[in-house]
Design a protein around this motif. Structure first.
Motif, PDB file in Angstrom:
ATOM      1  N   VAL A 275      38.648  22.478 -30.359  1.00  0.00           N
ATOM      2  CA  VAL A 275      38.826  22.780 -31.782  1.00  0.00           C
ATOM      3  C   VAL A 275      37.498  23.266 -32.366  1.00  0.00           C
ATOM      4  CG1 VAL A 275      39.399  21.797 -34.044  1.00  0.00           C
ATOM      5  CG2 VAL A 275      40.708  21.118 -32.012  1.00  0.00           C
ATOM      6  N   ASP A 276      36.421  22.610 -31.982  1.00  0.00           N
ATOM      7  CA  ASP A 276      35.098  23.031 -32.455  1.00  0.00           C
ATOM      8  C   ASP A 276      34.756  24.435 -31.957  1.00  0.00           C
ATOM      9  OD1 ASP A 276      34.655  20.609 -33.767  1.00  0.00           O
ATOM     10  OD2 ASP A 276      33.788  19.694 -31.971  1.00  0.00           O
ATOM     11  N   MET A 277      35.153  24.746 -30.736  1.00  0.00           N
ATOM     12  CA  MET A 277      34.860  26.075 -30.193  1.00  0.00           C
ATOM     13  C   MET A 277      35.674  27.144 -30.929  1.00  0.00           C
ATOM     14  SD  MET A 277      32.425  25.327 -28.358  1.00  0.00           S
ATOM     15  CE  MET A 277      32.055  27.015 -27.878  1.00  0.00           C
ATOM     16  N   TRP A 278      36.886  26.810 -31.350  1.00  0.00           N
ATOM     17  CA  TRP A 278      37.667  27.726 -32.187  1.00  0.00           C
ATOM     18  C   TRP A 278      36.891  27.987 -33.485  1.00  0.00           C
ATOM     19  CZ3 TRP A 278      42.242  30.442 -31.787  1.00  0.00           C
ATOM     20  CH2 TRP A 278      42.776  30.936 -32.979  1.00  0.00           C
ATOM     21  N   SER A 279      36.364  26.918 -34.076  1.00  0.00           N
ATOM     22  CA  SER A 279      35.588  27.049 -35.313  1.00  0.00           C
ATOM     23  C   SER A 279      34.355  27.906 -35.094  1.00  0.00           C
ATOM     24  CB  SER A 279      35.185  25.671 -35.836  1.00  0.00           C
ATOM     25  OG  SER A 279      36.319  24.908 -36.150  1.00  0.00           O
ATOM     26  N   VAL A 280      33.696  27.733 -33.965  1.00  0.00           N
ATOM     27  CA  VAL A 280      32.536  28.568 -33.629  1.00  0.00           C
ATOM     28  C   VAL A 280      32.962  30.035 -33.588  1.00  0.00           C
ATOM     29  CG1 VAL A 280      30.872  29.146 -31.802  1.00  0.00           C
ATOM     30  CG2 VAL A 280      31.249  26.758 -32.431  1.00  0.00           C
TER      31      VAL A 280
END
Length: 192
Positions: free
Chosen positions: A12-17
């Protein structure tokens, strides 16, 4: 499937990145639609548009990095480790440190500006030359042409508008918190 039913993972954090990188490179959000229902559908399906008017000036390496981060299938989405090994990030990071090492032997103060330097070199120039090899030769592609000043200024203005909106929202949140705290204080200390 409801979004609240899915587990929160580092993916999910990588999507945000990916979303943040998209915004920094282009000046606009990958998921922007007036109709909220369509907006959520686009997010869930990973439907976004890289407007050629802006993205033709962004390197293929940067586009590839964004695409791999904005992959809906978490099993195929780039992890943090993979992102750090992506040729575009490695080339930009190498160029940044090579440049600062030659100009300033004390790199301690420069490390905080890595992302800013990477974004500046990507959007203000072709950003492909590092004095040795280049991402262009390693990925066998041509560098993009330089972004025209008008488009760069338009992108910068959109980013400034987003930052101003964030600042205003934060001020409103702080004011609301102050009012709520004052009301709580008034309710816990009633005057007689």
């Amino acid at each position: 499937m409801n979004l609240s039913d899915t587990a929160y993972t580092p993916a999910v954090d990588m999507w945000s990145v990916g979303v943040i990188l998209f915004i920094l490179l282009s000046g606009y959000s990958p998921f922007d639609h007036d109709d909220e229902e369509q907006l959520f559908k686009n997010i869930k399906e990973g439907v976004y548009c890289m407007d050629d008017r802006i993205w033709r000036y962004i390197s293929e390496g940067a586009k590839d990095c964004v695409r791999q981060l904005l992959t809906v299938d978490v099993m195929n989405r780039m992890t943090a480790t993979q992102a750090l090994q992506h040729p575009w990030i490695r080339q930009k990071h190498h160029h940044h440190h090579h440049h600062h090492h030659n100009n300033n032997n004390n790199n301690d103060n420069n490390n905080n500006n890595d992302i800013s330097s990477i974004m500046t070199s990507e959007t203000n120039s072709t950003g492909f030359t590092d004095g040795g090899g280049s991402l262009t030769s390693s990925m066998n592609m041509q560098p993009p042409e330089q972004m025209p000043k008008e488009i760069l200024e338009e992108k910068q203005n959109r980013l400034k508008q987003r930052l101003e909106s964030i600042r205003m929202i934060r001020e409103e949140e702080a004011l609301a918190m102050d009012i709520a705290m004052q009301q709580d204080s008034d309710n816990s200390n009633p005057s007689i």
